[in-house]
Design a protein around this motif. Structure first.
Motif, PDB file in Angstrom:
ATOM      1  N   GLN A  65       0.877  -1.177   0.000  1.00 42.79           N
ATOM      2  CA  GLN A  65       0.000   0.000   0.000  1.00 42.79           C
ATOM      3  C   GLN A  65       0.914   1.228   0.000  1.00 42.79           C
ATOM      4  O   GLN A  65       1.665   1.443   0.944  1.00 42.79           O
ATOM      5  N   ASN A  66       0.852   2.015  -1.061  1.00 38.21           N
ATOM      6  CA  ASN A  66       1.813   3.094  -1.267  1.00 38.21           C
ATOM      7  C   ASN A  66       1.199   4.468  -1.031  1.00 38.21           C
ATOM      8  O   ASN A  66       0.005   4.678  -1.267  1.00 38.21           O
ATOM      9  N   SER A  67       2.018   5.391  -0.565  1.00 41.31           N
ATOM     10  CA  SER A  67       1.581   6.781  -0.358  1.00 41.31           C
ATOM     11  C   SER A  67       2.716   7.721  -0.755  1.00 41.31           C
ATOM     12  O   SER A  67       3.893   7.327  -0.776  1.00 41.31           O
ATOM     13  N   ARG A  68       2.363   8.965  -1.051  1.00 40.87           N
ATOM     14  CA  ARG A  68       3.358   9.950  -1.505  1.00 40.87           C
ATOM     15  C   ARG A  68       2.923  11.349  -1.092  1.00 40.87           C
ATOM     16  O   ARG A  68       1.735  11.687  -1.133  1.00 40.87           O
ATOM     17  N   THR A  69       3.889  12.141  -0.681  1.00 44.00           N
ATOM     18  CA  THR A  69       3.666  13.563  -0.407  1.00 44.00           C
ATOM     19  C   THR A  69       4.795  14.369  -1.039  1.00 44.00           C
ATOM     20  O   THR A  69       5.886  13.850  -1.291  1.00 44.00           O
ATOM     21  N   PHE A  70       4.497  15.652  -1.284  1.00 41.48           N
ATOM     22  CA  PHE A  70       5.515  16.587  -1.764  1.00 41.48           C
ATOM     23  C   PHE A  70       5.655  17.701  -0.736  1.00 41.48           C
ATOM     24  O   PHE A  70       4.648  18.284  -0.302  1.00 41.48           O
ATOM     25  N   SER A  71       6.896  17.976  -0.346  1.00 46.69           N
ATOM     26  CA  SER A  71       7.154  19.007   0.658  1.00 46.69           C
ATOM     27  C   SER A  71       7.932  20.158   0.047  1.00 46.69           C
ATOM     28  O   SER A  71       8.880  19.933  -0.723  1.00 46.69           O
ATOM     29  N   THR A  72       7.526  21.351   0.394  1.00 41.28           N
ATOM     30  CA  THR A  72       8.336  22.530   0.098  1.00 41.28           C
ATOM     31  C   THR A  72       9.241  22.765   1.296  1.00 41.28           C
ATOM     32  O   THR A  72       8.761  22.872   2.430  1.00 41.28           O
ATOM     33  N   ILE A  73      10.550  22.822   1.052  1.00 40.15           N
ATOM     34  CA  ILE A  73      11.498  22.925   2.153  1.00 40.15           C
ATOM     35  C   ILE A  73      12.525  24.014   1.878  1.00 40.15           C
ATOM     36  O   ILE A  73      12.706  24.457   0.733  1.00 40.15           O
ATOM     37  N   THR A  74      13.175  24.456   2.947  1.00 40.06           N
ATOM     38  CA  THR A  74      14.367  25.284   2.838  1.00 40.06           C
ATOM     39  C   THR A  74      15.540  24.468   3.370  1.00 40.06           C
ATOM     40  O   THR A  74      15.379  23.659   4.279  1.00 40.06           O
ATOM     41  N   ILE A  75      16.703  24.698   2.774  1.00 42.97           N
ATOM     42  CA  ILE A  75      17.900  23.937   3.139  1.00 42.97           C
ATOM     43  C   ILE A  75      18.988  24.895   3.577  1.00 42.97           C
ATOM     44  O   ILE A  75      19.322  25.850   2.859  1.00 42.97           O
ATOM     45  N   ASN A  76      19.528  24.683   4.737  1.00 42.48           N
ATOM     46  CA  ASN A  76      20.651  25.478   5.222  1.00 42.48           C
ATOM     47  C   ASN A  76      21.873  25.133   4.387  1.00 42.48           C
ATOM     48  O   ASN A  76      22.334  23.988   4.399  1.00 42.48           O
ATOM     49  N   PRO A  77      22.429  26.091   3.633  1.00 39.87           N
ATOM     50  CA  PRO A  77      23.551  25.767   2.735  1.00 39.87           C
ATOM     51  C   PRO A  77      24.823  25.364   3.475  1.00 39.87           C
ATOM     52  O   PRO A  77      25.711  24.758   2.884  1.00 39.87           O
ATOM     53  N   THR A  78      24.904  25.667   4.762  1.00 47.32           N
ATOM     54  CA  THR A  78      26.106  25.342   5.537  1.00 47.32           C
ATOM     55  C   THR A  78      26.006  23.966   6.181  1.00 47.32           C
ATOM     56  O   THR A  78      26.910  23.131   6.050  1.00 47.32           O
ATOM     57  N   THR A  79      24.884  23.719   6.856  1.00 47.85           N
ATOM     58  CA  THR A  79      24.724  22.451   7.587  1.00 47.85           C
ATOM     59  C   THR A  79      23.968  21.396   6.796  1.00 47.85           C
ATOM     60  O   THR A  79      24.044  20.207   7.107  1.00 47.85           O
ATOM     61  N   GLY A  80      23.186  21.806   5.782  1.00 43.45           N
ATOM     62  CA  GLY A  80      22.388  20.872   5.016  1.00 43.45           C
ATOM     63  C   GLY A  80      21.085  20.480   5.681  1.00 43.45           C
ATOM     64  O   GLY A  80      20.336  19.660   5.157  1.00 43.45           O
ATOM     65  N   SER A  81      20.786  21.074   6.857  1.00 45.67           N
ATOM     66  CA  SER A  81      19.549  20.757   7.560  1.00 45.67           C
ATOM     67  C   SER A  81      18.343  21.305   6.800  1.00 45.67           C
ATOM     68  O   SER A  81      18.419  22.336   6.114  1.00 45.67           O
ATOM     69  N   GLU A  82      17.209  20.599   6.934  1.00 46.97           N
ATOM     70  CA  GLU A  82      16.002  20.950   6.181  1.00 46.97           C
ATOM     71  C   GLU A  82      14.914  21.489   7.109  1.00 46.97           C
ATOM     72  O   GLU A  82      14.778  21.039   8.245  1.00 46.97           O
ATOM     73  N   THR A  83      14.141  22.445   6.603  1.00 47.21           N
ATOM     74  CA  THR A  83      12.985  22.980   7.319  1.00 47.21           C
ATOM     75  C   THR A  83      11.776  22.888   6.398  1.00 47.21           C
ATOM     76  O   THR A  83      11.813  23.382   5.259  1.00 47.21           O
ATOM     77  N   ILE A  84      10.718  22.240   6.870  1.00 45.01           N
ATOM     78  CA  ILE A  84       9.519  22.056   6.057  1.00 45.01           C
ATOM     79  C   ILE A  84       8.668  23.324   6.093  1.00 45.01           C
ATOM     80  O   ILE A  84       8.361  23.854   7.156  1.00 45.01           O
ATOM     81  N   VAL A  85       8.280  23.792   4.901  1.00 47.03           N
ATOM     82  CA  VAL A  85       7.435  24.978   4.786  1.00 47.03           C
ATOM     83  C   VAL A  85       5.991  24.581   4.523  1.00 47.03           C
ATOM     84  O   VAL A  85       5.061  25.137   5.107  1.00 47.03           O
ATOM     85  N   ASP A  86       5.797  23.587   3.672  1.00 45.84           N
ATOM     86  CA  ASP A  86       4.441  23.183   3.305  1.00 45.84           C
ATOM     87  C   ASP A  86       4.485  21.733   2.825  1.00 45.84           C
ATOM     88  O   ASP A  86       5.510  21.242   2.356  1.00 45.84           O
ATOM     89  N   VAL A  87       3.345  21.027   2.950  1.00 41.44           N
ATOM     90  CA  VAL A  87       3.234  19.632   2.520  1.00 41.44           C
ATOM     91  C   VAL A  87       1.981  19.479   1.671  1.00 41.44           C
ATOM     92  O   VAL A  87       0.899  19.946   2.051  1.00 41.44           O
ATOM     93  N   ILE A  88       2.119  18.806   0.532  1.00 43.67           N
ATOM     94  CA  ILE A  88       1.006  18.564  -0.382  1.00 43.67           C
ATOM     95  C   ILE A  88       0.851  17.059  -0.570  1.00 43.67           C
ATOM     96  O   ILE A  88       1.828  16.337  -0.765  1.00 43.67           O
ATOM     97  N   ASP A  89      -0.401  16.584  -0.524  1.00 43.27           N
ATOM     98  CA  ASP A  89      -0.683  15.165  -0.741  1.00 43.27           C
ATOM     99  C   ASP A  89      -0.449  14.822  -2.209  1.00 43.27           C
ATOM    100  O   ASP A  89      -0.988  15.472  -3.100  1.00 43.27           O
ATOM    101  N   GLY A  90       0.350  13.769  -2.443  1.00 46.65           N
ATOM    102  CA  GLY A  90       0.651  13.356  -3.812  1.00 46.65           C
ATOM    103  C   GLY A  90      -0.012  12.060  -4.216  1.00 46.65           C
ATOM    104  O   GLY A  90       0.456  11.390  -5.142  1.00 46.65           O
ATOM    105  N   GLU A  91      -1.097  11.700  -3.528  1.00 40.94           N
ATOM    106  CA  GLU A  91      -1.754  10.431  -3.814  1.00 40.94           C
ATOM    107  C   GLU A  91      -2.240  10.340  -5.251  1.00 40.94           C
ATOM    108  O   GLU A  91      -2.201   9.276  -5.862  1.00 40.94           O
ATOM    109  N   GLN A  92      -2.694  11.475  -5.813  1.00 44.63           N
ATOM    110  CA  GLN A  92      -3.244  11.442  -7.158  1.00 44.63           C
ATOM    111  C   GLN A  92      -2.200  11.018  -8.187  1.00 44.63           C
ATOM    112  O   GLN A  92      -2.519  10.343  -9.173  1.00 44.63           O
TER     113      GLN A  92
END
Length: 438
Positions: free
Chosen positions: A248-275
């Motif tokens: 049973q499969n699922s998918r989402t798409f996230s809009t993120i920002t990435i710290n160019p120094t550390t590479g850490s990610e911050t989620i801004v928004d999430v969209i359901d990608g089931e379609q």
């Protein structure tokens, strides 16, 4: 008995807690349904994976026929012990490519099992991992900047019920039913830059998850006989038919920002990608798992020494997982070979603890069936181990060490040089004792 049960549960808790760091760190776990875990005990693994040998005080997780053995002379030939087994492992891996190298560590809970004798039958139940996923991979542009980042985690587990039957002296057969369950998670980020080569503020991350489940079976047989007054001959075979895992499969798409120094990610928004999965017809898929046949034989002196050889054949050429396909990957039939054995100086010595220790060694080689960039991914390992008696000859702690390698640095691939440390407890006691009166 209570003390031993408490010890089992304490060990299970400790190993499970330690295993939270992840079951693998292999980049090859990206493919298929992850890296297949070794299905066996520390005792097997310390002999190069050899599982042809059975006895009345150790659980053999690789052959369901092993749950039905003959009664022990130490129990007046009236019964055999209830057996408990629990194990875990730690792996340190050096990852090498043509231009770079890195190190990783992982630890995992390997198995917990219980074997109960019932007359000529033997019943086994337990839990053990089947596959494991754990990787962090980057691809780069010519200037060294990151092009794509891939992350994955998860794995499948098996709950099993085995029944063995002692047909006649030395001959036993068995069947095992397994229920596999678990989930695989992976994500990918395609890095986007501006015309000056600077990372854009917002990036898109695709997150995928597959929840898998299915039933499989394993059939086994084992035969032991004395070929003269001193030497015994042992042979065994197992067969696991192909089976299907439902995903049973699922998918989402996230809009993120990435710290160019550390590479850490911050989620801004999430969209359901089931379609997107519905449109591709991949909301529910099936994974075809290959059949496997194992046969082995060996010779030795009872409770003194044993040496054996074993071959494993898997029809991985028929593996299919349409939800996780890669254009540069193919599969061929897998073939593995193990050679190993053990030595006991004096199993019933009253003095000299080390005389009762079981010393084990072996090696294995395997063509895994995975082909990446037209390169076969092969594996090789050399192992050593010891079984340390705990109070009586019927319970012991087992330790094992293995060094080996997997993969190659050819064609931009990665070679893994690994060191495994394995530890287990094998605890035995007698239940259902008939009281006798003079």
């Amino acid at each position: 008995m209570i003390k031993k049960l408490v010890l089992v549960f304490i060990a299970a808790f400790a190993v499970n807690s330690y295993a939270q760091s992840g079951g693998t760190s292999s980049p090859y776990s990206y493919y298929g349904i992850g890296s297949q875990k070794f299905r066996g005990t520390v005792e097997n693994r310390s002999m190069g994976g050899l599982s042809v040998y059975n006895d009345s005080i150790h659980i053999n997780l690789r052959n369901p026929a092993s749950y039905a053995t003959e009664n022990l002379k130490g129990y007046n030939n009236e019964s055999r012990p209830v057996k408990f087994a629990i194990g875990g492992s730690y792996t340190r891996t050096s990852l090498e490519s043509e231009n770079n190298s890195d190190n990783s560590n992982s630890s995992t809970f390997d198995y917990i099992a219980l074997s109960i004798p019932i007359g000529r039958f033997g019943v086994g139940i337990g839990l053990m991992p089947y596959t494991s996923v754990g990787y962090k991979l980057n691809t780069h542009h010519d200037d060294g900047s990151i092009n794509d980042r891939f992350d994955g985690e998860g794995g499948l587990n098996n709950v099993f019920l085995s029944v063995g039957y002692l047909v006649t002296k030395g001959l036993s057969v068995g069947v095992e039913a397994r229920y596999g369950f678990g989930n695989l998670k992976n994500s990918v980020i395609e890095y986007v830059y501006d015309t000056d080569g600077l990372l854009l503020n917002y990036q898109t991350k695709q997150n995928n998850r597959s929840d898998l489940s299915g039933i499989s079976f394993n059939l086994g047989a084992s035969y032991t006989t004395m070929i003269n007054d001193r030497f015994e001959w042992v042979t065994s075979a197992t067969y696991s038919p192909s089976n299907v895992l439902h995903s049973q499969n699922s998918r989402t798409f996230s809009t993120i920002t990435i710290n160019p120094t550390t590479g850490s990610e911050t989620i801004v928004d999430v969209i359901d990608g089931e379609q997107s999965l519905i449109d591709a017809g991949r909301l529910e898929t099936e994974v075809d798992v290959s059949s496997q046949f194992t046969v082995g034989t060996g010779i030795g002196q009872p409770r003194q020494w044993f040496v054996g050889v074993e071959g494993t054949f898997r029809q991985t050429s028929k593996f299919a997982n349409e939800h996780n396909e890669s254009p540069n990957v193919s599969y061929k039939d897998a073939v593995g070979m193990s050679l190993g054995g053990f030595y006991i100086p004096n199993y019933n010595a009253f003095t000299g603890y080390w005389n009762r220790v079981v010393y084990r060694a072996g090696f294995r080689t395997e063509s895994t069936g995975l082909v990446v960039n037209d390169e076969s991914i092969n594996e090789f390992g050399i192992s050593f181990g010891a079984g340390l008696p705990l109070g009586t000859i019927f319970s012991n702690a087992n330790i094992g060490f293995e060094i080996g390698k997997r993969g190659t640095t050819n064609k931009n691939l990665i070679q893994e040089n690994f060191f495994n440390f394995n530890v287990s407890l094998s605890l035995n006691d007698r239940w259902f004792v008939k009281r006798k009166y003079d």
